[in-house]
Design an enzyme around this catalytic site. Structure first.
Site, short mmCIF file in Angstrom:
data_model
loop_
_atom_site.label_atom_id
_atom_site.label_comp_id
_atom_site.label_asym_id
_atom_site.label_seq_id
_atom_site.Cartn_x
_atom_site.Cartn_y
_atom_site.Cartn_z
N HIS A 1 71.60 38.63 61.61
CA HIS A 1 72.77 38.36 60.76
C HIS A 1 73.04 36.86 60.71
O HIS A 1 73.09 36.21 61.77
CB HIS A 1 74.01 39.10 61.29
CG HIS A 1 75.20 38.90 60.41
ND1 HIS A 1 75.25 39.36 59.11
CD2 HIS A 1 76.37 38.26 60.63
CE1 HIS A 1 76.40 39.02 58.57
NE2 HIS A 1 77.10 38.35 59.47
N ASP B 1 77.68 44.34 61.78
CA ASP B 1 77.26 43.04 62.30
C ASP B 1 78.00 42.68 63.60
O ASP B 1 78.41 41.53 63.79
CB ASP B 1 77.49 41.94 61.24
CG ASP B 1 76.67 42.21 59.98
OD1 ASP B 1 75.54 42.69 60.10
OD2 ASP B 1 77.18 41.92 58.88
C1 GRF Z 1 68.68 36.72 55.84
O1 GRF Z 1 69.53 35.63 55.66
C2 GRF Z 1 69.27 37.70 56.82
O2 GRF Z 1 69.97 37.10 57.85
C3 GRF Z 1 70.21 38.47 55.91
O3 GRF Z 1 69.48 38.62 54.72
C4 GRF Z 1 68.57 37.53 54.58
C5 GRF Z 1 67.21 38.09 54.37
O4 GRF Z 1 66.25 37.12 54.06
N1 GRF Z 1 70.63 39.69 56.55
P1 GRF Z 1 64.73 37.55 53.92
O5 GRF Z 1 64.65 38.77 53.02
O6 GRF Z 1 64.18 37.82 55.27
O7 GRF Z 1 64.06 36.36 53.27
#
Ligand code: GRF
Length: 209
Positions: A119, A160
Site C-alpha cells: 500500500h 490497508d
Molecule cells: C502501486 O502503487 C500499489 O502500491 C498500489 O497500486 C499500484 C500498483 O502499481 N496498490 P503496479 O500495478 O504494480 O505498477
C-alpha cells in the site's frame, strides 16, 4: 510442529501467487528479482500485468467480478471462487501487488497469515485507492512533510491496516506533481516489496504434524 525446508535465503520450492489489476510494475520487480511467482491472477482482462506474466512464462488467469454480480451472485461468491483459483496453485504467499478489489473473509480465511498487501502510504495514514493523491493534498495543506509505503499482512476485511511487515518513508518535494511523486513512490515500492517477500520466503516453513 516440524520444520520443512527452511534453509535461510533458499526459496526453492516456495510458491507465490500474485494478484494484479493494472500495470504490474511491482509484479515485474518480483519477477526480475527471481522470486518464485507460479501464477498471476488479474480481475481486469486488459491489465498490462498479464503481458508481463506472459513474457515471463508465468501462467495467468483472469477472474472478473461483473459476471458474478450480473448473474445474481455476491461479492462473497466471487471471493470464494477467486480463492479456489488461487488455492489451486498452492501458494506459500498471496501477494496483492496493485490488486484494486477489497477482499472479504470468503477469500482471506482460506489463506491465514499468507496474504500480503502493498500500500502506497504509511500505516494508518491514507487507506484506500487514492493514497498518493491524498498524501499530496495533505502535504499542500501543510499537514504532512513526507509519505511512505508499507507492506502488511491482510488478516481480515480492514482496509490497508493489517500487521505491518515493512515500511519506508518517501519525501514529498515542493514542486511535486502526482506523476513525479508516483514515480518516486513506485521506485521505492519495487525495492520494499521484493525485500519483504524475499525475507518472508527465507523464513523456515513451519508445518503441523
Ligand atoms: C502501486 O502503487 C500499489 O502500491 C498500489 O497500486 C499500484 C500498483 O502499481 N496498490 P503496479 O500495478 O504494480 O505498477
Amino acid at each position: 510442529m516440524t520444520v520443512a525446508g527452511g534453509v535461510s535465503g533458499d526459496v526453492t520450492g516456495r510458491r507465490l501467487v500474485v494478484l494484479v489489476s493494472g500495470n504490474g510494475s511491482n509484479l515485474q520487480a518480483l519477477l526480475d528479482a527471481g522470486l518464485p511467482v507460479v501464477a498471476v491472477v488479474s480481475n481486469r482482462p486488459g491489465a498490462f500485468a498479464l503481458e508481463r506474466a506472459a513474457a515471463a512464462g508465468v501462467p495467468a488467469e483472469v477472474v472478473t467480478l461483473r459476471p458474478f454480480l450480473d448473474s445474481g451472485r455476491t461479492r462473497r461468491d466471487f471471493d470464494a471462487h477467486l480463492a479456489e483459483v488461487v488455492a489451486a496453485h498452492r501458494p506459500d504467499y498471496v501477494i496483492l501487488a496493485g490488486w484494486m478489489l477489497l477482499l472479504s473473509s470468503a477469500f482471506l480465511d482460506r489463506f491465514p497469515d499468507r496474504v500480503v498487501n502493498l500500500h502506497p502510504a504509511l500505516p494508518g495514514a491514507f487507506p484506500g485507492a487514492h493514497a498518493m493523491a491524498d498524501a499530496l493534498a495533505a502535504y499542500r495543506e501543510g499537514r504532512i512533510t513526507e509519505t511512505g509505503i508499507m507492506v502488511h499482512l491482510v488478516p481480515d476485511e480492514g482496509v490497508d491496516n493489517g500487521p505491518v511487515l515493512a515500511t519506508v518513508t518517501v519525501p514529498i518535494e515542493p514542486d511535486d506533481t502526482l506523476d513525479s511523486l508516483a514515480e518516486r513512490m513506485h521506485a521505492q515500492e519495487h525495492v520494499l516489496l521484493v525485500d519483504t517477500v524475499r525475507r518472508l520466503l527465507a523464513e523456515p516453513v513451519v508445518a503441523s504434524g
